[in-house]
Design an enzyme around this catalytic site. Structure first.
Site, mmCIF file in Angstrom:
data_model
loop_
_atom_site.group_PDB
_atom_site.id
_atom_site.type_symbol
_atom_site.label_atom_id
_atom_site.label_comp_id
_atom_site.label_asym_id
_atom_site.label_seq_id
_atom_site.Cartn_x
_atom_site.Cartn_y
_atom_site.Cartn_z
ATOM 1 N N GLU A 91 0.687 -1.138 0.133
ATOM 2 C CA GLU A 91 0.062 0.257 -0.131
ATOM 3 C C GLU A 91 0.150 1.197 0.191
ATOM 4 O OE1 GLU A 91 -4.142 -2.188 2.903
ATOM 5 O OE2 GLU A 91 -1.963 -0.292 3.360
ATOM 6 N N CYS A 119 4.785 -7.382 7.721
ATOM 7 C CA CYS A 119 6.028 -7.272 8.744
ATOM 8 C C CYS A 119 6.117 -8.243 9.657
ATOM 9 C CB CYS A 119 5.220 -5.618 9.376
ATOM 10 S SG CYS A 119 6.305 -5.374 11.030
ATOM 11 N N CYS A 123 3.588 -5.649 16.040
ATOM 12 C CA CYS A 123 3.222 -5.147 16.993
ATOM 13 C C CYS A 123 1.123 -4.627 17.229
ATOM 14 C CB CYS A 123 2.794 -2.980 16.638
ATOM 15 S SG CYS A 123 4.874 -2.739 16.237
ATOM 16 N N CYS A 126 -1.560 -3.093 14.878
ATOM 17 C CA CYS A 126 -0.643 -2.892 13.562
ATOM 18 C C CYS A 126 -1.649 -4.262 12.313
ATOM 19 C CB CYS A 126 0.819 -2.795 13.570
ATOM 20 S SG CYS A 126 0.342 -2.540 11.879
ATOM 21 N N GLY A 180 5.528 -2.685 7.039
ATOM 22 C CA GLY A 180 7.089 -2.882 6.828
ATOM 23 C C GLY A 180 7.163 -1.587 7.993
ATOM 24 N N GLU A 181 9.356 -2.752 8.672
ATOM 25 C CA GLU A 181 9.698 -2.063 9.113
ATOM 26 C C GLU A 181 10.704 -1.822 8.582
ATOM 27 O OE1 GLU A 181 10.683 -0.411 12.159
ATOM 28 O OE2 GLU A 181 12.768 -0.633 10.955
ATOM 29 N N SER A 212 10.649 6.160 9.736
ATOM 30 C CA SER A 212 10.033 5.600 10.488
ATOM 31 C C SER A 212 10.169 3.839 10.730
ATOM 32 C CB SER A 212 8.115 5.643 10.211
ATOM 33 O OG SER A 212 8.034 4.053 11.259
ATOM 34 N N ASN A 311 -6.919 4.038 14.608
ATOM 35 C CA ASN A 311 -8.021 3.806 13.505
ATOM 36 C C ASN A 311 -8.383 2.592 13.616
ATOM 37 O OD1 ASN A 311 -8.288 5.868 12.050
ATOM 38 N ND2 ASN A 311 -6.603 5.345 11.319
ATOM 39 N N CYS A 354 -2.669 1.402 8.082
ATOM 40 C CA CYS A 354 -1.987 0.945 7.300
ATOM 41 C C CYS A 354 -1.787 -0.259 7.337
ATOM 42 C CB CYS A 354 -0.383 0.651 8.087
ATOM 43 S SG CYS A 354 1.010 -0.151 7.350
HETATM 44 S S1 SF4 Z 1 4.458 -2.065 9.967
HETATM 45 FE FE1 SF4 Z 1 5.209 -1.142 11.586
HETATM 46 S S2 SF4 Z 1 3.632 -1.017 13.318
HETATM 47 FE FE2 SF4 Z 1 3.020 -2.503 12.120
HETATM 48 S S3 SF4 Z 1 3.620 -4.604 13.305
HETATM 49 FE FE3 SF4 Z 1 5.246 -3.879 11.819
HETATM 50 S S4 SF4 Z 1 7.025 -2.042 12.560
HETATM 51 FE FE4 SF4 Z 1 4.765 -2.672 13.669
#
Ligand code: SF4
Length: 373
Positions: A91, A119, A123, A126, A180-181, A212, A311, A354
């Site tokens: 996305e 990811c 978290c 998420c 993603g991280e 980020s 959200n 996200c």
């Molecule tokens: S995309 Fe970001 S907020 Fe979501 S699980 Fe991965 S590190 Fe965590």
């Protein structure tokens, strides 16, 4: 499979052109087609000799992201779901006219891009991590998210007031905050950002690019050694280890002391380039007892705090606090003289958290496939 041309730096392409005995101006023409005119085919590169285009075609792929879905919210935030050649989905979110969100007030378009399919960091709040990690994106898949949205913006505008495709950049701020991280795909990310930052490439200033991270301390230290002045956004979401570890497993690996120490290293090298993202989740991290430790961390790093009401994600238990609780949190933070904003997240009505659109599309496809068997 051939490598994609948009994964290569100017230097690398220059060596290839030298080997082909092609003059430097031909490379300048190619880069112009790729990043200013955002060409989608080799045939379109009309001022380059056919033989050279054929050589390029044989050595490189020129991939274009396929739009699987697009959603536009009432406030004109647009979410793009891209289908990659291996049928994976990622996305990007386009946020227009977003004053002072990540940079100066004159910003016109901010684009949030993904760096991984899924990811691994899990978290708890998420959607991106719900189905785990599938793969890292290649540099061109990061770069092409920007080019594809710029193409769409150009076409969209052309309906009313035609612009030549090369009429300047359409994306002014980039936030690496999608699926993603980012720092877990470090090398591909840096390669992509250098292409997007270069005057011959995306032309987006380093200070307009915000990376980020959920808190990968060693990679933050590595990033501090890079020459570019990228901004850094820490997805904090908890100001004590107890709260943070509850919702972000990464905190057990790199607790706050390690994370903040790495950020101090970044601050020393880059100056005041750090912000905190803090998603307010009802009953989890929105207690006023979190404000004092949050203010202390922000003060140490001269960081601005972006508060983001949660959200909802389908299938997850978390909710956003009532508006009064959000305001109270912001007010108390301001009493500590911490620069802070409370964002009514744009795109709340288009699955903007996200990873949600991808998740929903994958579920729908699985249902359709089941019906077909
Ligand atoms: S995309 Fe970001 S907020 Fe979501 S699980 Fe991965 S590190 Fe965590």
């Amino acid at each position: 499979m051939k490598p994609d041309i948009k994964s290569f730096s100017r230097e690398e392409l220059s060596k290839q052109f030298e080997a082909w005995s092609e003059p430097d101006y031909r490379l300048a023409q190619l880069l112009n087609w790729l990043y200013l005119k955002r060409a989608t085919t080799w045939e379109a590169m009309s001022n380059m000799p056919k033989v050279l285009r054929e050589q390029l075609r044989q050595c490189y792929q020129l991939a274009v992201l396929e739009t699987a879905r697009k959603q536009g919210a009432r406030d004109e935030t647009q979410k793009f779901l891209w289908r990659l050649p291996d049928n994976a989905f990622i996305e990007s979110v386009l946020i227009p006219a977003n004053p002072a969100l990540y940079s100066e007030a004159s910003d016109r378009h901010t684009l949030c891009v993904s760096t991984q399919v899924g990811c691994a960091y899990g978290c708890k709040f998420c959607a991106s991590g719900l189905n785990g990690w599938k793969r890292n994106l290649e540099p061109f898949e990061i770069v092409e998210q920007v080019m594809a949205v710029e193409r769409w913006l150009h076409e969209d505008k052309s309906a009313g007031a035609p612009d030549p495709p090369e009429a300047g950049r359409q994306i002014h701020n980039l936030v690496i905050m999608g699926m993603g991280e980012p720092l877990a795909n470090y090398d591909a990310l840096m390669k992509a950002l250098r292409i997007l930052n270069a005057p011959w490439g995306g032309g987006i200033g380093a200070r307009k690019i915000t990376i980020s991270t959920s808190g990968l301390a060693p990679q933050i230290r590595r990033l501090a050694e890079e020459p570019e002045q990228f901004r850094l956004a820490i997805s904090l979401h908890g100001a004590t280890d107890l709260t943070r570890s509850r919702i972000m497993p990464v905190n057990r690996r790199y607790p706050l002391a390690q994370l903040i120490s790495a950020c101090e290293g970044y601050l020393d090298k880059k100056g005041k380039m750090i912000s905190f993202e803090y998603i307010l989740i009802a009953g989890v991290n929105d207690g006023l007892d979190q404000v004092e430790p949050l203010a202390a961390l922000a003060r140490r790093l001269h960081a601005k705090v972006n508060l983001i009401p949660y959200n909802r994600v389908e299938g997850l238990e978390w909710t956003r606090p009532e508006p009064a609780a959000q305001e109270a949190f912001l007010e108390k933070l301001k009493q500590y003289r911490i620069p802070a904003t409370l964002r009514r997240e744009k795109g709340g009505d288009i699955d903007a958290a996200c990873g949600q659109l991808r998740l929903r599309t994958e579920k729908e496809l699985a249902v359709t496939a089941q019906k077909g068997t």
